[in-house]
Design an enzyme around this catalytic site. Structure first.
Site, PDB file in Angstrom:
ATOM      1  N   ASP A  45       0.827  -1.207   0.000  1.00  0.00           N
ATOM      2  CA  ASP A  45       0.000   0.000   0.000  1.00  0.00           C
ATOM      3  C   ASP A  45       0.860   1.256   0.000  1.00  0.00           C
ATOM      4  O   ASP A  45       0.641   2.181  -0.796  1.00  0.00           O
ATOM      5  CB  ASP A  45      -0.920  -0.021   1.229  1.00  0.00           C
ATOM      6  N   ASP A  62      -9.076  -2.465   2.640  1.00  0.00           N
ATOM      7  CA  ASP A  62      -8.973  -1.875   3.968  1.00  0.00           C
ATOM      8  C   ASP A  62      -9.985  -2.472   4.934  1.00  0.00           C
ATOM      9  O   ASP A  62      -9.925  -2.213   6.140  1.00  0.00           O
ATOM     10  CB  ASP A  62      -9.171  -0.359   3.874  1.00  0.00           C
TER      11      ASP A  62
END
Length: 482
Positions: A333, A393
């Site tokens: 990420d 997420d």
């Protein structure tokens, strides 16, 4: 070229005056608009949309003197229109466009002799203005700042925490049924036939992260083709996930269990109708996916079902695998958000480009929870802006929450790991929103969610002196009794 969204505040001549706001696009490099209406100057609007103002002879000067004028877009440049309007005494130039509003594209140096504000407005808004406010309209321009906090973040927070908590709980229920099947040899074969879980090992975790990296890079370079592959996969996976989620609820209802037999197999009629409903939901979303007013609700429902089914189905065997998965995806990420801008030609991160649709592609990946912004601003007038949270997420920390719940079931620890990890996830989400508001730019949520959940789970295991068992996973298969 800087394209900024602002507001045209229009006031009618009635008593009391009727007012309405409309979207404008302007360039903040050329004109500075007030932030509030307190310092704004109102001008009478002259509707000249019957002309494109490419020649001074098109309009009598008396019509434009000390007024805000609106003319049609086309036939000549914005700069030519602005110079003519200014020479004829206009104090503001609005250019009405029947097509999508876009940035003013002339060079800044060409506008040094132009002192009147210039903005683009939708032609349909000019028509609406006359219908609502009448022919005598006073207007002014201002550019209110975007609110630092929007209540859509609260909705995103509730959806994310609910999905993670429910996915973890559902995984724990499945684990308890597995334990009972292991303890009862007569039920073991039946339960294992129903079991559809996939267990991640450290090797498969690494392979999974590598596949994610390769897929993201491929999407960046071949987006306009692969986006339709992702859309098809999402429709299929979300319909299946919605069916699995609703089937679990339907299975608890004691009525409507009539069955039909086909090819020596029996199936409940209600499950057939449920399958048709789930497929129809996915198809409706696919057809109307670009309808911003309501399609986001269906996308969020399908997305939540997808995340729930993923969290329940994909099992982490131990905390070691969780650390490897969450750690590698955290690096993934951060790299694709913060590091890739130094590599790409346009200086944009690969993650942000793919999420927004690179090179202006209108098709967006359906891998986010979307909630429209609820606070009124210039952005809500121009388009319908959304607050977004990626499925990853939710799913990635959710796998750790699910492992904590299964570990609670295995060790009969009164849900302490599950509750603590869920609270840690909620804290991580709040921290993400705080940093988002302070930095005013998109954030990789895993940067805050991963440390919160991993550290909290580790502290609980250390405090309870169960770190070795928590790290390696429980050997519940031997000697567990209901």
């Amino acid at each position: 070229v800087a394209a900024d969204e602002g507001t045209l505040h229009a006031s009618g001549s009635g008593v009391p005056p009727v007012t309405k706001d409309y979207c404008i696009i302007y360039n903040s490099n050329w004109v500075s608009l007030p932030k509030t209406l307190d310092n704004a100057t109102f001008m009478t609007l002259e509707n000249l949309t019957s002309t494109v103002l490419c020649s001074p002879a098109e309009v009598p000067p008396a019509l434009m003197k000390d007024k805000a004028v609106v003319v049609m877009r086309g036939n000549c440049t914005f700069l030519e229109k602005a110079r003519i309007a200014q020479s004829l005494g206009a104090k503001m130039l609005l250019i009405a466009s029947k097509s999508k509003l876009s940035a003013i594209s002339d060079n800044k140096t060409d506008y040094e002799d132009v002192i009147i504000p210039i903005a683009l407005i939708r032609y349909n808004d000019i028509v609406d203005m006359q219908l609502v406010l009448g022919n005598e309209v006073n207007v002014t321009l201002y550019s209110p700042p975007l609110p630092e906090f929007d209540y859509s973040m609260v909705v995103i927070f509730l959806i994310a925490v609910f999905t993670v908590a429910l996915g973890g709980y559902w995984s724990g229920v499945a684990e308890l049924e597995n334990l009972k099947a292991v303890a009862s040899p007569g039920e073991r074969d039946t339960r294992w036939k129903k079991e559809e879980n996939v267990t991640f090992t450290p090797v498969t975790v690494i392979l999974f992260v590598v596949i994610c990296c390769v897929m993201l890079v491929l999407l960046y370079f071949f987006y306009k083709w692969l986006v339709y592959v992702i859309l098809s996969v999402f429709c299929l996976a979300s319909a299946t996930s919605l069916y699995n989620c609703l089937a679990a609820l339907v299975g608890e209802i004691p009525c409507g269990q009539c069955r039909i037999t086909c090819s020596n197999k029996t199936i409940e009629v209600r499950l057939i109708f449920l399958a048709v409903f789930c497929i129809a939901a996915a198809v409706v979303w696919a057809v109307f996916r670009n309808e911003d007013r309501w399609a986001w609700i269906l996308q969020d429902i399908l997305g939540v079902a997808f995340c729930l089914n993923f969290i329940k189905t994909l099992k982490m065997p131990n905390f070691k695998s969780c650390v490897i998965l969450l750690g590698l995806l955290l690096l993934y990420d951060v790299f694709f958000v913060f590091i890739t801008p130094f590599i790409t030609k346009n200086g944009a991160s690969i993650m942000v480009e793919v999420a927004a649709g690179p090179f202006g592609n209108s098709e967006k990946l359906p891998v986010v929870i979307r909630v429209p912004r609820l606070e009124h601003s210039a952005s809500t007038l121009c388009v319908l802006p959304f607050s977004l949270l990626g499925f990853g997420d939710i799913i990635v920390p959710g796998l750790l929450v699910a492992y904590c719940r299964r570990f609670d079931v295995q060790t009969r620890s009164s849900s302490v790991y599950y509750i603590s990890c869920t609270i840690a996830y909620a804290v991580g989400m709040v921290l993400t929103f705080i940093v988002l508001a302070l930095m005013k730019m998109g954030q990789p949520a895993l940067l805050y969610l991963v440390p919160c959940t991993l550290i909290t789970s580790s502290l609980i295991a250390w405090r309870r002196k169960e770190m070795k068992k928590f790290w390696k996973g429980s050997s519940y298969q031997v000697g567990w009794r209901p």
